[in-house]
Design a protein around this motif. Structure first.
Motif, PDB file in Angstrom:
ATOM      1  N   VAL A  20       0.761  -1.275  -0.116  1.00  0.00           N
ATOM      2  CA  VAL A  20       0.081   0.054  -0.116  1.00  0.00           C
ATOM      3  C   VAL A  20       0.714   1.181  -0.056  1.00  0.00           C
ATOM      4  CG1 VAL A  20      -1.643   1.544   1.234  1.00  0.00           C
ATOM      5  CG2 VAL A  20      -2.077  -1.057   1.102  1.00  0.00           C
ATOM      6  N   THR A  21       2.028   1.103   0.787  1.00  0.00           N
ATOM      7  CA  THR A  21       2.775   2.537   0.801  1.00  0.00           C
ATOM      8  C   THR A  21       3.594   2.666  -0.164  1.00  0.00           C
ATOM      9  OG1 THR A  21       4.540   1.315   2.225  1.00  0.00           O
ATOM     10  CG2 THR A  21       2.669   2.197   3.622  1.00  0.00           C
ATOM     11  N   ALA A  22       3.967   1.693  -0.983  1.00  0.00           N
ATOM     12  CA  ALA A  22       5.025   1.972  -2.019  1.00  0.00           C
ATOM     13  C   ALA A  22       4.357   2.127  -3.224  1.00  0.00           C
ATOM     14  CB  ALA A  22       6.294   0.868  -2.090  1.00  0.00           C
ATOM     15  N   VAL A  23       3.308   1.435  -3.464  1.00  0.00           N
ATOM     16  CA  VAL A  23       3.060   1.238  -5.037  1.00  0.00           C
ATOM     17  C   VAL A  23       2.648   2.655  -5.653  1.00  0.00           C
ATOM     18  CG1 VAL A  23       1.100   0.245  -6.405  1.00  0.00           C
ATOM     19  CG2 VAL A  23       2.118  -0.993  -4.649  1.00  0.00           C
ATOM     20  N   GLY A  88      -0.461   2.002 -17.653  1.00  0.00           N
ATOM     21  CA  GLY A  88       0.288   1.240 -16.954  1.00  0.00           C
ATOM     22  C   GLY A  88      -0.699   0.223 -16.120  1.00  0.00           C
ATOM     23  N   CYS A  89       0.080  -0.927 -15.529  1.00  0.00           N
ATOM     24  CA  CYS A  89      -0.755  -2.043 -14.775  1.00  0.00           C
ATOM     25  C   CYS A  89      -0.084  -2.550 -13.722  1.00  0.00           C
ATOM     26  CB  CYS A  89      -0.778  -3.217 -15.973  1.00  0.00           C
ATOM     27  SG  CYS A  89      -1.772  -4.965 -15.284  1.00  0.00           S
ATOM     28  N   VAL A  90      -0.995  -2.608 -12.497  1.00  0.00           N
ATOM     29  CA  VAL A  90      -0.526  -3.301 -11.186  1.00  0.00           C
ATOM     30  C   VAL A  90      -0.965  -4.565 -11.021  1.00  0.00           C
ATOM     31  CG1 VAL A  90      -0.114  -3.037  -8.910  1.00  0.00           C
ATOM     32  CG2 VAL A  90      -0.171  -0.870 -10.467  1.00  0.00           C
ATOM     33  N   ALA A  91      -0.086  -5.620 -11.003  1.00  0.00           N
ATOM     34  CA  ALA A  91      -0.686  -7.069 -10.758  1.00  0.00           C
ATOM     35  C   ALA A  91      -0.267  -7.472  -9.289  1.00  0.00           C
ATOM     36  CB  ALA A  91       0.157  -8.138 -11.673  1.00  0.00           C
ATOM     37  N   VAL A  92      -1.527  -7.631  -8.732  1.00  0.00           N
ATOM     38  CA  VAL A  92      -1.449  -8.070  -7.170  1.00  0.00           C
ATOM     39  C   VAL A  92      -1.577  -9.449  -7.029  1.00  0.00           C
ATOM     40  CG1 VAL A  92      -2.366  -7.432  -5.199  1.00  0.00           C
ATOM     41  CG2 VAL A  92      -1.933  -5.480  -6.820  1.00  0.00           C
ATOM     42  N   GLY A  93      -1.179 -10.260  -6.468  1.00  0.00           N
ATOM     43  CA  GLY A  93      -1.523 -11.717  -6.207  1.00  0.00           C
ATOM     44  C   GLY A  93      -0.442 -12.670  -6.653  1.00  0.00           C
ATOM     45  N   LEU A 112       4.422  -2.432 -16.342  1.00  0.00           N
ATOM     46  CA  LEU A 112       3.814  -3.458 -15.315  1.00  0.00           C
ATOM     47  C   LEU A 112       4.434  -3.294 -13.945  1.00  0.00           C
ATOM     48  CD1 LEU A 112       2.199  -5.944 -14.475  1.00  0.00           C
ATOM     49  CD2 LEU A 112       3.618  -7.326 -15.363  1.00  0.00           C
ATOM     50  N   ILE A 113       3.645  -3.078 -12.882  1.00  0.00           N
ATOM     51  CA  ILE A 113       4.143  -3.221 -11.430  1.00  0.00           C
ATOM     52  C   ILE A 113       3.719  -4.514 -10.988  1.00  0.00           C
ATOM     53  CG2 ILE A 113       4.202  -1.951  -9.308  1.00  0.00           C
ATOM     54  CD1 ILE A 113       3.719   0.515 -10.593  1.00  0.00           C
ATOM     55  N   ALA A 114       4.653  -5.291 -10.391  1.00  0.00           N
ATOM     56  CA  ALA A 114       4.210  -6.362  -9.818  1.00  0.00           C
ATOM     57  C   ALA A 114       4.140  -6.302  -8.174  1.00  0.00           C
ATOM     58  CB  ALA A 114       5.207  -7.579 -10.227  1.00  0.00           C
ATOM     59  N   VAL A 115       3.201  -7.075  -7.638  1.00  0.00           N
ATOM     60  CA  VAL A 115       3.040  -6.944  -6.192  1.00  0.00           C
ATOM     61  C   VAL A 115       2.807  -8.331  -5.862  1.00  0.00           C
ATOM     62  CG1 VAL A 115       2.050  -5.939  -4.236  1.00  0.00           C
ATOM     63  CG2 VAL A 115       2.172  -4.559  -5.969  1.00  0.00           C
ATOM     64  N   PRO A 116       3.589  -9.325  -5.719  1.00  0.00           N
ATOM     65  CA  PRO A 116       3.337 -10.580  -5.493  1.00  0.00           C
ATOM     66  C   PRO A 116       3.033 -11.180  -3.952  1.00  0.00           C
ATOM     67  CG  PRO A 116       5.775 -10.498  -5.610  1.00  0.00           C
ATOM     68  CD  PRO A 116       5.052  -8.949  -5.955  1.00  0.00           C
ATOM     69  N   SER A 117       2.071 -11.861  -3.871  1.00  0.00           N
ATOM     70  CA  SER A 117       1.436 -12.526  -2.540  1.00  0.00           C
ATOM     71  C   SER A 117       1.839 -13.787  -2.274  1.00  0.00           C
ATOM     72  CB  SER A 117      -0.047 -12.121  -2.675  1.00  0.00           C
ATOM     73  OG  SER A 117      -0.606 -13.042  -3.740  1.00  0.00           O
ATOM     74  N   PRO A 146       8.336  -6.920 -15.087  1.00  0.00           N
ATOM     75  CA  PRO A 146       7.893  -5.593 -14.477  1.00  0.00           C
ATOM     76  C   PRO A 146       9.004  -4.466 -14.216  1.00  0.00           C
ATOM     77  CG  PRO A 146       7.190  -7.817 -13.406  1.00  0.00           C
ATOM     78  CD  PRO A 146       8.149  -8.200 -14.465  1.00  0.00           C
ATOM     79  N   ARG A 147       8.440  -3.439 -14.327  1.00  0.00           N
ATOM     80  CA  ARG A 147       9.452  -2.185 -14.218  1.00  0.00           C
ATOM     81  C   ARG A 147       9.825  -2.163 -12.712  1.00  0.00           C
ATOM     82  NH1 ARG A 147       8.835   1.476 -18.464  1.00  0.00           N
ATOM     83  NH2 ARG A 147       8.316   0.407 -20.263  1.00  0.00           N
ATOM     84  N   SER A 148       8.920  -2.438 -11.981  1.00  0.00           N
ATOM     85  CA  SER A 148       9.063  -2.455 -10.369  1.00  0.00           C
ATOM     86  C   SER A 148       8.551  -3.790  -9.760  1.00  0.00           C
ATOM     87  CB  SER A 148       8.369  -1.194  -9.763  1.00  0.00           C
ATOM     88  OG  SER A 148       8.854  -0.909  -8.326  1.00  0.00           O
ATOM     89  N   VAL A 149       9.026  -4.176  -8.542  1.00  0.00           N
ATOM     90  CA  VAL A 149       8.526  -5.292  -8.015  1.00  0.00           C
ATOM     91  C   VAL A 149       8.617  -4.737  -6.671  1.00  0.00           C
ATOM     92  CG1 VAL A 149       8.702  -7.650  -7.530  1.00  0.00           C
ATOM     93  CG2 VAL A 149       9.280  -7.030  -9.616  1.00  0.00           C
ATOM     94  N   VAL A 150       7.262  -5.023  -5.785  1.00  0.00           N
ATOM     95  CA  VAL A 150       7.112  -4.544  -4.451  1.00  0.00           C
ATOM     96  C   VAL A 150       6.698  -5.907  -3.734  1.00  0.00           C
ATOM     97  CG1 VAL A 150       5.698  -3.086  -2.951  1.00  0.00           C
ATOM     98  CG2 VAL A 150       6.142  -2.276  -5.063  1.00  0.00           C
ATOM     99  N   TYR A 151       7.767  -6.306  -2.726  1.00  0.00           N
ATOM    100  CA  TYR A 151       7.555  -7.203  -1.971  1.00  0.00           C
ATOM    101  C   TYR A 151       7.048  -6.856  -0.624  1.00  0.00           C
ATOM    102  CZ  TYR A 151      10.131 -10.380  -5.049  1.00  0.00           C
ATOM    103  OH  TYR A 151      10.479 -11.054  -6.245  1.00  0.00           O
TER     104      TYR A 151
END
Length: 355
Positions: A20-23, A88-93, A112-117, A146-151
């Protein structure tokens, strides 16, 4: 010593609460003002939290990601991105959501920004996959990385233990094949070995206490390294087996990787001694194949393809598909070889010592 190594552009942010804070900051850094958030039904609540954090920069939420990325779902998602005017696109999951985000990027070249779960590691690779007419096609394209990956370790706290385990072993499979890939390099081999060490060390802690944020973070660290190793190398027999079993027969992705890995490794072991030595070192054992079986089995993971619902009558068809368009592998694989491997994995017995 001879090798070729090309470092892909990648930015990784890892910290609790980052989903939530970084995306929003990552989107702003990329100059994106209208992002489509994609997820699967199980991850919709988290995706909506990310969408709220994006505020006016969210162009909508597409929550219909499915395993193995059916081409018809990809078509719908691409249409949704275009209709929303997304830049752009944010993939969450998990892998399904990340895979769908990659499909959108492949067709539209949207960042693409990836937020893997989960721990699949797909977010660190330029590999895409689509399933159509019962066959899974894969490929590589710089646009899908992805241009950015948020873990965010907090994002994985609700990941059920069984899926945490199989997702983690899926990541180990990426690293294992990277160790014997034809385009391996010293840096990739070091990355893969450390990825296996980190993941194998983290999973028992996750299983013992699913709320252990440190163990969850360690598993994400392992997933990052294992995915990075896969992204820099060519997939082999293990991945081909799993792509056929998942794309054609609908077997669950992470569970299939978990069941198949010891058998593919046992088959390749005579042709990949250095890779097996590195795996054994990472697992602190003399027998990497058995150590992986013991690890997954002790944590309750499935042991056989029969448990996953594959029909014995389908084994011959699967073997033929595996060798029809084979992946690069350290040792040749005939249809008879593939059938022998699949039969062993179907029964779930101790992998034979192939010579």
């Amino acid at each position: 010593m001879e090798f070729v190594y090309e470092a892909p552009p990648a930015r990784v942010v890892m910290r609790p609460g980052a989903s939530v804070t970084a995306v929003p900051g990552e989107a702003e850094r990329l100059g994106l003002r209208s992002l489509l958030v994609v997820c699967g039904p199980r991850g919709a609540e988290t995706a909506r939290a990310v969408a709220r954090a994006l505020g006016d920069a969210c162009a909508g939420v597409f929550a219909r990601a499915r395993q193995h990325v059916p081409v018809e779902v990809a078509d719908e998602a691409v249409g949704a991105a275009r209709d929303a005017g997304a830049d752009g696109c944010v993939a969450v999951g998990g892998g399904s959501a990340i895979g769908l985000g990659k499909a959108i990027a492949l067709r539209t070249e949207l960042p693409l920004i990836a937020v893997p779960s989960t721990y699949s590691g797909s977010e660190m690779t330029p590999v895409w996959g689509l399933t159509e007419h019962g066959a899974k096609r894969t490929g590589r394209a710089p646009a899908v990385l992805p241009r950015s990956v948020v873990y965010d370790p907090e994002l994985t706290l609700t990941l059920p233990v069984p899926l945490s385990v199989t997702s983690g072993i899926n990541a180990v499979a990426h690293a294992a094949e990277a160790l014997y890939a034809p385009d391996a390099s010293p840096l990739v081999s070091l990355t893969a070995e450390e990825g296996v060490r980190a993941m194998a060390g983290a999973l028992p802690g996750v299983a013992a206490d699913p709320g252990d944020l440190e163990a969850r973070g360690r598993a994400l660290y392992g997933a990052w390294l294992c995915g990075t190793a896969l992204g820099a190398t060519t997939m082999g027999l293990h991945h081909k087996l799993c792509h056929v079993l998942g794309g054609t027969f609908g077997l669950p992705h992470a569970e299939t990787h978990t069941v198949v890995l010891p058998y593919a490794l046992a088959y390749n072991a005579p042709a990949a001694p250095e890779a097996m030595t590195a795996l054994a070192r990472a697992l602190t054992t003399d027998d990497a194949v058995q150590a992986l079986r013991d690890l997954s089995g002790s944590l309750g993971a499935p042991r056989s393809l029969a448990e996953l619902g594959l029909a014995e009558a389908d084994l011959a068809t699967a073997a033929a598909l595996v060798t029809a368009q084979a992946y690069a592998n350290p040792r040749p694989v005939t249809t008879a070889d593939a059938l022998e491997i699949l039969r062993a994995a179907y029964g779930g017995d101790r992998p034979p010592a192939w010579s």
